[in-house]
Motif scaffolding. Structure first.
Motif, PDB file in Angstrom:
ATOM      1  N   THR A  14     -19.188   4.265  -0.935  1.00 47.42           N
ATOM      2  CA  THR A  14     -18.670   3.294  -1.347  1.00 47.42           C
ATOM      3  C   THR A  14     -17.113   3.353  -1.941  1.00 47.42           C
ATOM      4  OG1 THR A  14     -19.443   4.602  -3.631  1.00 47.42           O
ATOM      5  CG2 THR A  14     -20.961   3.010  -2.459  1.00 47.42           C
ATOM      6  N   GLY A  15     -16.761   4.738  -1.724  1.00 54.22           N
ATOM      7  CA  GLY A  15     -15.170   4.812  -2.081  1.00 54.22           C
ATOM      8  C   GLY A  15     -14.510   4.604  -0.910  1.00 54.22           C
ATOM      9  N   ASP A  16     -15.040   4.246   0.181  1.00 54.91           N
ATOM     10  CA  ASP A  16     -14.268   3.632   1.286  1.00 54.91           C
ATOM     11  C   ASP A  16     -13.992   2.068   1.274  1.00 54.91           C
ATOM     12  OD1 ASP A  16     -16.112   5.628   3.460  1.00 54.91           O
ATOM     13  OD2 ASP A  16     -14.144   6.208   2.554  1.00 54.91           O
ATOM     14  N   SER A  17     -14.616   1.489   0.287  1.00 52.50           N
ATOM     15  CA  SER A  17     -14.278   0.017  -0.034  1.00 52.50           C
ATOM     16  C   SER A  17     -13.140  -0.324  -0.492  1.00 52.50           C
ATOM     17  CB  SER A  17     -15.247  -0.416  -1.314  1.00 52.50           C
ATOM     18  OG  SER A  17     -16.543  -0.638  -0.748  1.00 52.50           O
ATOM     19  N   ALA A  18     -12.339  -1.039   0.484  1.00 51.92           N
ATOM     20  CA  ALA A  18     -10.674  -1.469   0.412  1.00 51.92           C
ATOM     21  C   ALA A  18     -10.502  -2.517   1.483  1.00 51.92           C
ATOM     22  CB  ALA A  18      -9.977   0.035   0.438  1.00 51.92           C
ATOM     23  N   VAL A  19      -9.107  -2.553   1.312  1.00 55.05           N
ATOM     24  CA  VAL A  19      -8.781  -3.673   2.401  1.00 55.05           C
ATOM     25  C   VAL A  19      -7.773  -2.479   3.295  1.00 55.05           C
ATOM     26  CG1 VAL A  19      -6.981  -5.145   2.769  1.00 55.05           C
ATOM     27  CG2 VAL A  19      -8.102  -5.701   1.112  1.00 55.05           C
ATOM     28  N   TYR A  20      -8.054  -2.505   4.637  1.00 55.24           N
ATOM     29  CA  TYR A  20      -7.337  -1.601   5.493  1.00 55.24           C
ATOM     30  C   TYR A  20      -6.210  -2.629   6.062  1.00 55.24           C
ATOM     31  CZ  TYR A  20     -10.910   1.746   4.384  1.00 55.24           C
ATOM     32  OH  TYR A  20     -11.522   2.717   3.607  1.00 55.24           O
ATOM     33  N   LEU A  21      -5.032  -1.928   6.063  1.00 54.16           N
ATOM     34  CA  LEU A  21      -3.847  -2.678   6.874  1.00 54.16           C
ATOM     35  C   LEU A  21      -3.334  -1.995   8.052  1.00 54.16           C
ATOM     36  CD1 LEU A  21      -1.882  -3.427   3.542  1.00 54.16           C
ATOM     37  CD2 LEU A  21      -3.148  -4.985   4.758  1.00 54.16           C
ATOM     38  N   CYS A  22      -3.102  -2.623   8.920  1.00 54.93           N
ATOM     39  CA  CYS A  22      -2.587  -2.249  10.324  1.00 54.93           C
ATOM     40  C   CYS A  22      -1.047  -2.751  10.221  1.00 54.93           C
ATOM     41  CB  CYS A  22      -3.195  -2.520  11.332  1.00 54.93           C
ATOM     42  SG  CYS A  22      -2.487  -2.607  13.057  1.00 54.93           S
ATOM     43  N   ALA A  23      -0.390  -1.926  10.429  1.00 54.39           N
ATOM     44  CA  ALA A  23       1.248  -2.320  10.485  1.00 54.39           C
ATOM     45  C   ALA A  23       1.870  -1.821  11.819  1.00 54.39           C
ATOM     46  CB  ALA A  23       2.092  -1.702   9.181  1.00 54.39           C
ATOM     47  N   VAL A  24       2.930  -2.683  12.212  1.00 55.44           N
ATOM     48  CA  VAL A  24       3.459  -2.147  13.447  1.00 55.44           C
ATOM     49  C   VAL A  24       5.300  -2.042  13.075  1.00 55.44           C
ATOM     50  CG1 VAL A  24       4.070  -2.801  15.736  1.00 55.44           C
ATOM     51  CG2 VAL A  24       1.853  -3.141  15.083  1.00 55.44           C
ATOM     52  N   SER A  25       5.502  -0.939  13.337  1.00 54.28           N
ATOM     53  CA  SER A  25       6.917  -0.535  13.151  1.00 54.28           C
ATOM     54  C   SER A  25       7.926  -0.857  14.380  1.00 54.28           C
ATOM     55  CB  SER A  25       7.183   0.722  12.759  1.00 54.28           C
ATOM     56  OG  SER A  25       8.676   1.388  12.915  1.00 54.28           O
ATOM     57  N   ASP A  26       8.993  -1.577  14.375  1.00 50.64           N
ATOM     58  CA  ASP A  26       9.895  -1.602  15.390  1.00 50.64           C
ATOM     59  C   ASP A  26      11.021  -0.620  15.169  1.00 50.64           C
ATOM     60  OD1 ASP A  26      11.796  -4.766  14.218  1.00 50.64           O
ATOM     61  OD2 ASP A  26      11.855  -2.482  13.566  1.00 50.64           O
ATOM     62  N   SER A  27      11.858  -0.724  16.103  1.00 55.22           N
ATOM     63  CA  SER A  27      12.785   0.431  16.310  1.00 55.22           C
ATOM     64  C   SER A  27      13.838   0.471  15.238  1.00 55.22           C
ATOM     65  CB  SER A  27      13.761   0.100  17.505  1.00 55.22           C
ATOM     66  OG  SER A  27      14.326  -1.164  17.885  1.00 55.22           O
ATOM     67  N   TRP A  28      13.909  -0.736  14.483  1.00 51.88           N
ATOM     68  CA  TRP A  28      14.856  -0.515  13.285  1.00 51.88           C
ATOM     69  C   TRP A  28      14.064  -0.090  12.033  1.00 51.88           C
ATOM     70  CZ3 TRP A  28      14.941  -4.505  16.971  1.00 51.88           C
ATOM     71  CH2 TRP A  28      16.038  -4.593  17.725  1.00 51.88           C
ATOM     72  N   GLY A  29      12.800   0.296  12.171  1.00 48.76           N
ATOM     73  CA  GLY A  29      11.980   0.548  11.119  1.00 48.76           C
ATOM     74  C   GLY A  29      11.422  -0.470  10.330  1.00 48.76           C
ATOM     75  N   LYS A  30      11.440  -1.572  10.532  1.00 52.57           N
ATOM     76  CA  LYS A  30      10.924  -2.880   9.734  1.00 52.57           C
ATOM     77  C   LYS A  30       9.353  -2.530  10.041  1.00 52.57           C
ATOM     78  CE  LYS A  30      14.358  -6.195  10.176  1.00 52.57           C
ATOM     79  NZ  LYS A  30      14.552  -7.606  10.494  1.00 52.57           N
ATOM     80  N   LEU A  31       8.605  -2.779   9.075  1.00 50.81           N
ATOM     81  CA  LEU A  31       6.864  -2.714   9.277  1.00 50.81           C
ATOM     82  C   LEU A  31       6.586  -4.434   9.394  1.00 50.81           C
ATOM     83  CD1 LEU A  31       5.560   0.046   6.991  1.00 50.81           C
ATOM     84  CD2 LEU A  31       5.858  -0.187   9.541  1.00 50.81           C
ATOM     85  N   GLN A  32       5.655  -4.762  10.322  1.00 46.20           N
ATOM     86  CA  GLN A  32       5.005  -6.069  10.086  1.00 46.20           C
ATOM     87  C   GLN A  32       3.678  -5.836  10.075  1.00 46.20           C
ATOM     88  OE1 GLN A  32       6.171  -8.961  13.033  1.00 46.20           O
ATOM     89  NE2 GLN A  32       4.528 -10.236  12.669  1.00 46.20           N
ATOM     90  N   PHE A  33       2.979  -6.443   9.014  1.00 48.76           N
ATOM     91  CA  PHE A  33       1.643  -6.158   8.706  1.00 48.76           C
ATOM     92  C   PHE A  33       0.719  -7.314   9.298  1.00 48.76           C
ATOM     93  CE2 PHE A  33       1.487  -2.683   5.609  1.00 48.76           C
ATOM     94  CZ  PHE A  33       2.768  -2.491   5.447  1.00 48.76           C
ATOM     95  N   GLY A  34      -0.524  -6.803   9.462  1.00 47.62           N
ATOM     96  CA  GLY A  34      -1.782  -7.605   9.879  1.00 47.62           C
ATOM     97  C   GLY A  34      -2.128  -8.265   8.597  1.00 47.62           C
TER      98      GLY A  34
END
Lengths: 110, 117
Positions: free
Chosen positions: A81-101
């Motif tokens: 039950t402790g696994d209940s959460a929102v799981y986010l995937c993010a991709v980093s580009d070469s400038w370090g910016k994160l884009q999230f799903g």
């Protein structure tokens, strides 16, 4: 246009089940893919993946990246039950910016 | 290690006032920090990249005069929401990458829940 797509958007499982979360991406200048767990506040870091085919594990969680097919999966075995959460995937580009799903909401019922 | 501290955690302000949010890297230096906004049931959206000693870089659609960013030192970035309106109510969160980030990825602050009334 860069995009990160997660599926499913939500799922409900029973304790003990295994879940597989998907993340596909189209990002120019890809550097790394990251998985986060978000409960009530800030996301907490799970994994960072930069190389294809190398599975990363942490307890019951594991993740792998396929840079040819542009996707990653996050597995959670023997869910609690402790696994209940929102799981986010993010991709980093070469400038370090994160884009999230949009995230996958996981609900684990007793 | 790799802790990012964000304050305040929650703030309620009147419409038309300004609010400052601080983001500090406690045990590492961060030449770059990132500011995100998250609306309810939505994912994090990058607002701007904060660069120490130079101007911030804003994402498309983010008003730089409304969201003032100051990165005056290697451990502190601030976001000021000026002339706040109810539609600015959101969860604001900062992040920084310690070193090459090989182990920690990007570390996030605890976030600031802003409510404009």
């Amino acid at each position: 246009e860069d995009k990160v797509v997660q599926s499913p958007l939500s799922l409900v499982v029973h304790e003990g089940d295994t879940v597989t979360l998907n993340c596909s991406y189209e990002v120019t200048n890809f550097r790394s893919l990251l998985w986060y767990k978000q409960e009530k506040k800030a996301p907490t870091f799970l994994f960072m993946l930069t190389s294809s085919g190398i599975e990363k594990k942490s307890g019951r969680l594991s993740s792998i990246l396929d840079k040819k097919e542009l996707f990653s999966i996050l597995n959670i075995t023997a869910t609690q039950t402790g696994d209940s959460a929102v799981y986010l995937c993010a991709v980093s580009d070469s400038w370090g910016k994160l884009q999230f799903g949009a995230g996958t909401q996981v609900v684990v019922t007793p | 290690g790799a802790v990012v501290s964000q304050h305040p955690s929650r703030v309620i302000c009147k419409s038309g006032t300004s609010v400052k949010i601080e983001c500090r890297s406690l045990d590492f230096q961060a030449t770059t920090m990132f500011w995100y906004r998250q609306f309810p049931k939505q994912s994090l959206m990058l607002m701007a990249t904060s660069n120490e000693g130079s101007k911030a870089t804003y994402e498309q659609g983010v008003e730089k005069d409304k969201f003032l960013i100051n990165h005056a030192s290697l451990t502190l970035s601030t976001l000021t929401v000026t002339s706040a309106h109810p539609e600015d109510s959101s969860f604001y969160i900062c992040s920084a990458q310690p070193g090459q980030g090989a182990v920690y990825g990007y570390t996030f602050g605890s976030g600031t829940r802003l409510t404009v009334v």
